[in-house]
Design a protein around this motif. Structure first.
Motif, mmCIF file in Angstrom:
data_model
loop_
_atom_site.group_PDB
_atom_site.id
_atom_site.type_symbol
_atom_site.label_atom_id
_atom_site.label_comp_id
_atom_site.label_asym_id
_atom_site.label_seq_id
_atom_site.Cartn_x
_atom_site.Cartn_y
_atom_site.Cartn_z
ATOM 1 N N ASP A 151 12.336 66.201 57.639
ATOM 2 C CA ASP A 151 13.200 65.564 56.659
ATOM 3 C C ASP A 151 13.938 66.635 55.857
ATOM 4 O OD1 ASP A 151 12.317 63.038 57.400
ATOM 5 O OD2 ASP A 151 10.616 63.132 56.016
ATOM 6 N N ALA A 152 15.250 66.507 55.798
ATOM 7 C CA ALA A 152 16.054 67.466 55.039
ATOM 8 C C ALA A 152 17.194 66.728 54.364
ATOM 9 C CB ALA A 152 16.599 68.559 55.952
ATOM 10 N N ASP A 153 17.534 67.152 53.172
ATOM 11 C CA ASP A 153 18.680 66.583 52.485
ATOM 12 C C ASP A 153 19.253 67.613 51.534
ATOM 13 O OD1 ASP A 153 17.762 65.557 49.449
ATOM 14 O OD2 ASP A 153 16.124 65.800 50.873
ATOM 15 N N ILE A 154 20.470 67.367 51.097
ATOM 16 C CA ILE A 154 21.130 68.229 50.122
ATOM 17 C C ILE A 154 21.113 67.504 48.784
ATOM 18 C CG2 ILE A 154 23.209 69.482 49.491
ATOM 19 C CD1 ILE A 154 21.942 70.474 52.072
ATOM 20 N N ARG A 155 20.480 68.114 47.810
ATOM 21 C CA ARG A 155 20.405 67.527 46.475
ATOM 22 C C ARG A 155 21.373 68.255 45.544
ATOM 23 N NH1 ARG A 155 13.845 66.954 45.518
ATOM 24 N NH2 ARG A 155 13.363 66.061 47.579
ATOM 25 N N GLN A 156 22.046 67.494 44.711
ATOM 26 C CA GLN A 156 22.895 68.072 43.675
ATOM 27 C C GLN A 156 22.044 68.225 42.418
ATOM 28 O OE1 GLN A 156 26.041 69.185 44.187
ATOM 29 N NE2 GLN A 156 25.840 68.560 46.332
ATOM 30 N N LEU A 157 21.815 69.464 42.025
ATOM 31 C CA LEU A 157 20.933 69.738 40.894
ATOM 32 C C LEU A 157 21.759 70.104 39.670
ATOM 33 C CD1 LEU A 157 18.297 72.040 42.688
ATOM 34 C CD2 LEU A 157 18.263 69.537 42.455
ATOM 35 N N ARG A 158 21.583 69.357 38.611
ATOM 36 C CA ARG A 158 22.202 69.716 37.331
ATOM 37 C C ARG A 158 21.207 70.576 36.578
ATOM 38 N NH1 ARG A 158 26.976 70.777 34.938
ATOM 39 N NH2 ARG A 158 26.824 70.531 32.671
ATOM 40 N N LEU A 159 21.551 71.837 36.348
ATOM 41 C CA LEU A 159 20.611 72.792 35.774
ATOM 42 C C LEU A 159 20.699 72.826 34.255
ATOM 43 C CD1 LEU A 159 21.078 75.834 38.209
ATOM 44 C CD2 LEU A 159 19.698 73.751 38.508
ATOM 45 N N ARG A 160 19.605 73.188 33.618
ATOM 46 C CA ARG A 160 19.592 73.332 32.159
ATOM 47 C C ARG A 160 20.495 74.469 31.709
ATOM 48 N NH1 ARG A 160 16.293 77.745 31.838
ATOM 49 N NH2 ARG A 160 14.497 77.849 33.240
ATOM 50 N N THR A 161 20.901 75.350 32.629
ATOM 51 C CA THR A 161 21.827 76.433 32.292
ATOM 52 C C THR A 161 23.279 75.964 32.292
ATOM 53 O OG1 THR A 161 21.740 77.128 34.621
ATOM 54 C CG2 THR A 161 20.315 78.292 33.064
ATOM 55 N N GLU A 198 17.869 83.254 35.451
ATOM 56 C CA GLU A 198 17.623 82.014 34.711
ATOM 57 C C GLU A 198 18.102 80.800 35.491
ATOM 58 O OE1 GLU A 198 15.857 81.249 31.940
ATOM 59 O OE2 GLU A 198 15.212 83.322 32.250
ATOM 60 N N ASP A 199 19.242 80.927 36.186
ATOM 61 C CA ASP A 199 19.680 79.838 37.058
ATOM 62 C C ASP A 199 18.605 79.526 38.096
ATOM 63 O OD1 ASP A 199 22.172 79.440 35.893
ATOM 64 O OD2 ASP A 199 23.281 80.562 37.422
ATOM 65 N N THR A 200 18.009 80.581 38.650
ATOM 66 C CA THR A 200 17.006 80.396 39.698
ATOM 67 C C THR A 200 15.769 79.693 39.135
ATOM 68 O OG1 THR A 200 17.817 82.399 40.779
ATOM 69 C CG2 THR A 200 15.683 81.585 41.476
ATOM 70 N N ALA A 201 15.332 80.102 37.954
ATOM 71 C CA ALA A 201 14.212 79.413 37.300
ATOM 72 C C ALA A 201 14.568 77.955 37.036
ATOM 73 C CB ALA A 201 13.852 80.124 35.997
ATOM 74 N N ALA A 202 15.815 77.710 36.641
ATOM 75 C CA ALA A 202 16.258 76.343 36.353
ATOM 76 C C ALA A 202 16.315 75.499 37.622
ATOM 77 C CB ALA A 202 17.618 76.373 35.667
ATOM 78 N N ILE A 203 16.601 76.125 38.751
ATOM 79 C CA ILE A 203 16.585 75.397 40.027
ATOM 80 C C ILE A 203 15.177 74.880 40.308
ATOM 81 C CG2 ILE A 203 16.729 75.729 42.539
ATOM 82 C CD1 ILE A 203 19.167 77.603 41.928
ATOM 83 N N LEU A 204 14.175 75.724 40.126
ATOM 84 C CA LEU A 204 12.800 75.279 40.339
ATOM 85 C C LEU A 204 12.431 74.168 39.361
ATOM 86 C CD1 LEU A 204 10.993 78.675 41.035
ATOM 87 C CD2 LEU A 204 11.474 76.842 42.678
ATOM 88 N N ASP A 205 12.872 74.288 38.111
ATOM 89 C CA ASP A 205 12.602 73.234 37.131
ATOM 90 C C ASP A 205 13.241 71.912 37.563
ATOM 91 O OD1 ASP A 205 11.186 75.018 35.581
ATOM 92 O OD2 ASP A 205 12.814 75.369 34.153
ATOM 93 N N ALA A 206 14.490 71.994 38.028
ATOM 94 C CA ALA A 206 15.192 70.779 38.435
ATOM 95 C C ALA A 206 14.529 70.127 39.650
ATOM 96 C CB ALA A 206 16.657 71.098 38.735
ATOM 97 N N LEU A 207 13.909 70.934 40.481
ATOM 98 C CA LEU A 207 13.197 70.429 41.657
ATOM 99 C C LEU A 207 11.784 69.969 41.307
ATOM 100 C CD1 LEU A 207 14.294 73.215 44.163
ATOM 101 C CD2 LEU A 207 14.879 70.784 44.372
#
Length: 265
Positions: free
Chosen positions: A2-12, A80-89
């Motif tokens: 299973d794979a999909d593309i998610r649009q992540l709105r980051l806290r940054t 920080e963007d990278t940390a925010a990506i993990l948070d969003a996920l």
């Protein structure tokens, strides 16, 4: 799988797309960070080989289909963007794989957010990017729209020893043309102006370094120094590979990643 593309709105403050692939693995997820001028699709030859892994592969700020604001490109902000990506996920941590400059961002993430980095795999990643590489003057002269001929010529900055599929090269050309000139410049400046991560802190995550012995950009002495600054780090040298390790031998990289993170997961 299973794979999909998610649009992540980051806290940054930006939105980035992220490939999320769940192969049913219950172990540590893998976060893949691409190099400057590329996108998540630079991992297209690697991802199918990472069997049994949960994979997150985002486009980073200014690149791919991510937002391309005028600011936010310092090394610290990229981490920080990278940390925010993990948070969003909603992923509290991941094993982080960084290709080339993506590994520099990964190092900074491991210094500033050690709890988020369960393990680190640095693929042709620098010890330092202080100063400006010889090609920086060409980047300074870029204007929109980018010249496709220049993009193709820029691929010669990093010679290749092994054949790379033509479709993959064409994807990298599209990646480059998809980036505005300001992003090319700001990302490179952010990398070159930063204090090297291992000079600003200590990385405690289990770390594997993969380096091509014919690398024309990163000297072996730097790789040995980088490994020496990270407690317990392992350096593996591929003698007949150049800087673009991910491009030249994705199969070997996948095997190394799976073998290294399995004990962690």
């Amino acid at each position: 799988m299973d794979a999909d593309i998610r649009q992540l709105r980051l806290r940054t403050g930006i939105t980035v797309p992220c490939l999320v692939q769940d192969a049913g693995g219950a172990g540590t997820p893998l976060l893949l960070l691409h190099a400057w001028g590329e996108s998540r699709t630079s991992f297209d030859r690697l991802v199918p080989l990472l069997t049994g892994c949960r994979i997150y592969a985002p486009d980073l700020r200014g690149q791919g289909d991510a937002d391309k604001p005028l600011s936010g490109y310092s090394l610290a902000e990229q981490a920080e963007d990278t940390a925010a990506i993990l948070d969003a996920l909603e992923a509290p941590y991941a094993a982080v794989v960084g290709s080339s400059s993506g590994g520099y961002v990964a190092q900074q993430l491991a210094v500033t957010h050690p709890d988020k980095v369960a393990a680190l795999v640095l693929v042709g990643s620098p010890l330092t990017l202080r100063g400006r590489p010889a090609f920086a003057s060409e980047v300074d002269a870029l204007a929109d729209p980018l010249d496709e001929a220049w993009v193709r010529e820029s691929l010669a900055w990093f010679p290749r020893i092994h054949d790379v599929p033509a479709w993959y090269i064409e994807d990298r050309v599209r990646d480059a043309l998809n980036m505005p000139a300001h992003a090319w410049k700001a990302i490179l400046n952010g990398l070159c102006e930063a204090t090297p991560p291992t000079e600003s802190g200590t990385i405690h995550s289990p770390t594997l370094l993969l380096w091509g012995g014919q690398d024309n950009l990163l000297p072996r002495t730097d790789q040995e120094t980088l490994a020496g600054r990270i407690p317990g780090a392992v350096l593996k040298v591929y003698p007949n590979v150049a800087h673009l390790v991910l491009w030249e031998c994705p199969g070997r990289v996948a095997t190394e990643i799976i073998g290294f993170i399995s004990p962690v997961g």
